[in-house]
Design a protein around this motif. Sequence first.
Motif, PDB file in Angstrom:
ATOM      1  N   PRO A 157     -35.923  31.897  14.376  1.00 53.80           N
ATOM      2  CA  PRO A 157     -37.234  31.256  14.243  1.00 53.80           C
ATOM      3  C   PRO A 157     -37.326  29.879  14.895  1.00 53.80           C
ATOM      4  O   PRO A 157     -38.391  29.505  15.406  1.00 53.80           O
ATOM      5  CB  PRO A 157     -37.418  31.147  12.724  1.00 53.80           C
ATOM      6  CG  PRO A 157     -36.619  32.275  12.174  1.00 53.80           C
ATOM      7  CD  PRO A 157     -35.420  32.376  13.058  1.00 53.80           C
ATOM      8  N   ASN A 158     -36.215  29.115  14.922  1.00 49.47           N
ATOM      9  CA  ASN A 158     -36.280  27.736  15.396  1.00 49.47           C
ATOM     10  C   ASN A 158     -35.419  27.440  16.613  1.00 49.47           C
ATOM     11  O   ASN A 158     -35.426  26.303  17.102  1.00 49.47           O
ATOM     12  CB  ASN A 158     -35.859  26.791  14.260  1.00 49.47           C
ATOM     13  CG  ASN A 158     -36.717  26.945  13.030  1.00 49.47           C
ATOM     14  OD1 ASN A 158     -37.894  26.602  13.028  1.00 49.47           O
ATOM     15  ND2 ASN A 158     -36.140  27.486  11.967  1.00 49.47           N
ATOM     16  N   THR A 185     -32.440  22.689  10.411  1.00 48.10           N
ATOM     17  CA  THR A 185     -32.916  23.961   9.890  1.00 48.10           C
ATOM     18  C   THR A 185     -31.743  24.890   9.595  1.00 48.10           C
ATOM     19  O   THR A 185     -30.615  24.679  10.062  1.00 48.10           O
ATOM     20  CB  THR A 185     -33.875  24.637  10.882  1.00 48.10           C
ATOM     21  OG1 THR A 185     -33.156  24.982  12.083  1.00 48.10           O
ATOM     22  CG2 THR A 185     -35.037  23.713  11.228  1.00 48.10           C
ATOM     23  N   THR A 186     -32.013  25.935   8.838  1.00 45.11           N
ATOM     24  CA  THR A 186     -30.970  26.877   8.459  1.00 45.11           C
ATOM     25  C   THR A 186     -30.375  27.593   9.663  1.00 45.11           C
ATOM     26  O   THR A 186     -29.265  28.115   9.582  1.00 45.11           O
ATOM     27  CB  THR A 186     -31.532  27.914   7.471  1.00 45.11           C
ATOM     28  OG1 THR A 186     -32.737  28.489   8.007  1.00 45.11           O
ATOM     29  CG2 THR A 186     -31.866  27.259   6.131  1.00 45.11           C
ATOM     30  N   ASP A 187     -31.091  27.596  10.787  1.00 51.60           N
ATOM     31  CA  ASP A 187     -30.552  28.219  11.999  1.00 51.60           C
ATOM     32  C   ASP A 187     -30.108  27.187  13.036  1.00 51.60           C
ATOM     33  O   ASP A 187     -29.858  27.521  14.189  1.00 51.60           O
ATOM     34  CB  ASP A 187     -31.551  29.207  12.608  1.00 51.60           C
ATOM     35  CG  ASP A 187     -32.936  28.623  12.791  1.00 51.60           C
ATOM     36  OD1 ASP A 187     -33.169  27.488  12.347  1.00 51.60           O
ATOM     37  OD2 ASP A 187     -33.800  29.293  13.378  1.00 51.60           O
ATOM     38  N   GLY A 188     -30.006  25.908  12.631  1.00 52.80           N
ATOM     39  CA  GLY A 188     -29.330  24.917  13.464  1.00 52.80           C
ATOM     40  C   GLY A 188     -30.171  23.971  14.279  1.00 52.80           C
ATOM     41  O   GLY A 188     -29.624  23.100  14.960  1.00 52.80           O
ATOM     42  N   ALA A 189     -31.503  24.072  14.252  1.00 51.45           N
ATOM     43  CA  ALA A 189     -32.344  23.137  15.008  1.00 51.45           C
ATOM     44  C   ALA A 189     -32.450  21.807  14.263  1.00 51.45           C
ATOM     45  O   ALA A 189     -32.335  21.753  13.033  1.00 51.45           O
ATOM     46  CB  ALA A 189     -33.735  23.722  15.218  1.00 51.45           C
ATOM     47  N   ILE A 190     -32.658  20.717  15.028  1.00 48.21           N
ATOM     48  CA  ILE A 190     -32.932  19.398  14.443  1.00 48.21           C
ATOM     49  C   ILE A 190     -34.413  19.128  14.641  1.00 48.21           C
ATOM     50  O   ILE A 190     -34.868  18.859  15.751  1.00 48.21           O
ATOM     51  CB  ILE A 190     -32.088  18.288  15.107  1.00 48.21           C
ATOM     52  CG1 ILE A 190     -30.599  18.612  15.010  1.00 48.21           C
ATOM     53  CG2 ILE A 190     -32.385  16.943  14.459  1.00 48.21           C
ATOM     54  CD1 ILE A 190     -30.058  18.653  13.598  1.00 48.21           C
ATOM     55  N   ASP A 191     -35.186  19.199  13.551  1.00 48.97           N
ATOM     56  CA  ASP A 191     -36.643  19.071  13.619  1.00 48.97           C
ATOM     57  C   ASP A 191     -37.108  17.852  12.827  1.00 48.97           C
ATOM     58  O   ASP A 191     -36.644  17.613  11.706  1.00 48.97           O
ATOM     59  CB  ASP A 191     -37.328  20.314  13.051  1.00 48.97           C
ATOM     60  CG  ASP A 191     -37.241  21.512  13.990  1.00 48.97           C
ATOM     61  OD1 ASP A 191     -36.921  21.312  15.176  1.00 48.97           O
ATOM     62  OD2 ASP A 191     -37.498  22.642  13.530  1.00 48.97           O
ATOM     63  N   THR A 192     -38.040  17.105  13.422  1.00 45.78           N
ATOM     64  CA  THR A 192     -38.615  15.925  12.774  1.00 45.78           C
ATOM     65  C   THR A 192     -40.078  16.193  12.442  1.00 45.78           C
ATOM     66  O   THR A 192     -40.822  16.724  13.275  1.00 45.78           O
ATOM     67  CB  THR A 192     -38.490  14.690  13.681  1.00 45.78           C
ATOM     68  OG1 THR A 192     -37.103  14.435  13.924  1.00 45.78           O
ATOM     69  CG2 THR A 192     -39.107  13.468  13.040  1.00 45.78           C
ATOM     70  N   PHE A 193     -40.493  15.796  11.237  1.00 45.02           N
ATOM     71  CA  PHE A 193     -41.848  16.058  10.757  1.00 45.02           C
ATOM     72  C   PHE A 193     -42.518  14.762  10.338  1.00 45.02           C
ATOM     73  O   PHE A 193     -41.922  13.941   9.631  1.00 45.02           O
ATOM     74  CB  PHE A 193     -41.822  17.028   9.571  1.00 45.02           C
ATOM     75  CG  PHE A 193     -41.267  18.389   9.897  1.00 45.02           C
ATOM     76  CD1 PHE A 193     -42.103  19.425  10.275  1.00 45.02           C
ATOM     77  CD2 PHE A 193     -39.898  18.616   9.852  1.00 45.02           C
ATOM     78  CE1 PHE A 193     -41.590  20.666  10.587  1.00 45.02           C
ATOM     79  CE2 PHE A 193     -39.370  19.855  10.164  1.00 45.02           C
ATOM     80  CZ  PHE A 193     -40.217  20.892  10.538  1.00 45.02           C
ATOM     81  N   ARG A 194     -43.766  14.602  10.758  1.00 49.11           N
ATOM     82  CA  ARG A 194     -44.555  13.434  10.358  1.00 49.11           C
ATOM     83  C   ARG A 194     -45.036  13.629   8.917  1.00 49.11           C
ATOM     84  O   ARG A 194     -45.530  14.705   8.557  1.00 49.11           O
ATOM     85  CB  ARG A 194     -45.749  13.273  11.298  1.00 49.11           C
ATOM     86  CG  ARG A 194     -46.432  11.922  11.201  1.00 49.11           C
ATOM     87  CD  ARG A 194     -47.523  11.782  12.254  1.00 49.11           C
ATOM     88  NE  ARG A 194     -46.990  11.936  13.593  1.00 49.11           N
ATOM     89  CZ  ARG A 194     -46.329  11.006  14.250  1.00 49.11           C
ATOM     90  NH1 ARG A 194     -46.125   9.835  13.681  1.00 49.11           N
ATOM     91  NH2 ARG A 194     -45.890  11.218  15.475  1.00 49.11           N
TER      92      ARG A 194
END
Length: 391
Positions: free
Chosen positions: A145-146, A341-350
């Motif tokens: 997914p990510n 994320t659980t699949d390894g992405a580094i995501d930033t959220f406002r």
Amino acid sequence: MKKLITVCICTGLAISLGGCSLRNLIDQFTSTGDTSVRETPSSDTQNTSKGRIYMDELTGILQDFSGSQLVLSVNNTQYAFNVSNATLECEDGMITGDEISIIYQGQLSDNDTSTVNVLKVVDEYHKKARLKARIAYGQVLSLTPNTVTIRSQKGKTATYPITGTEQYYGSGIKADDWIYLHFKGKFPKSTDGDPDSLNASHLKVLSISNMKSIQIPEPSPTPVPSPGVEEIPQEMPDKEQQFSATIQNVNLNILQVIQDGGSAVLNIDMSDIPVYFKGGIAPGSHVNITYTGKMNPDSLDGIQILAVTGEDPDEISDKHISFTASGTIQGKTANTVTIQTTDGAIDTFRTDNVQDLSTGGLEYGCSVRITFHPSASKTSNIYTAIKIQDA
């Protein structure tokens, strides 16, 4: 005596004018015009430099971002800033290779950043080179997914973050298929010693397809018989139908969904059918499955899947959005939170207007599920969070 008074007046005017000039300079690098950090000198501080507040800015190229710390390169010198109390206001997000400015309080000593307090991270006011869209072409090794991992023609492997990214595979998707990724940003220098591995963790992927540019075909119209020509009866094909479902997960060509009103997880093979996800393949979002045959409850037996189409986030309000990403908090700033994320992405959220229902106070290590709106971050790798819950 008169001369002394004149000198004092001139000196006071010079200081006053100098203060105004500094404020105007700082305003050029702040997008909101926030003046909360400025202090009006009292009578006690007008005659001493003890209470003076120094503000300055530093411009450079973003090298890395962990969620609460960033690394900036300025003329080949590396600066590691703690930004946990700052607001992130970069239009494109935190993309490696982008030119940004750090607005801080205090005075830098060489590249020692422990003596300053970062207030804002903003797009550089006069960018010398704006980020342009680039294209990567490679064979698919994995798809979640990510993230998507591809290997280029030169043997370079990279795992790209694709949360909320538009994807279209006109002839399906499976291992070793060649795909195009349109993205912004630059790969930082490898730090793991592997020359064939590229760090794509802080790039922004704009679209993915097995075509160089996404072109969704129009549905074929039903042919109208010519006047006076007798139509030969033919065996009627099975009528195309659709059912709606909620995405649970994706593992390369296998899309896992639960049919609306059902309870069983259905595994849809996307190897040889057209699939389109305008807002990415996010768990919680909805898809329409086109098929022929007779649908059985909680089973795909007896039907042939023809196509999969995800919902259009451009037509969904924040209230009804259901795109989610889950993971562990890595860091936060005054207006963002970053998760792995659980699949390894580094995501930033406002998080400016987020509904925070989590119980861990968004502290490091907490597991959360974030509902976000893909349409608000088509060109930025900072996503707009709608709701945060415990995972």
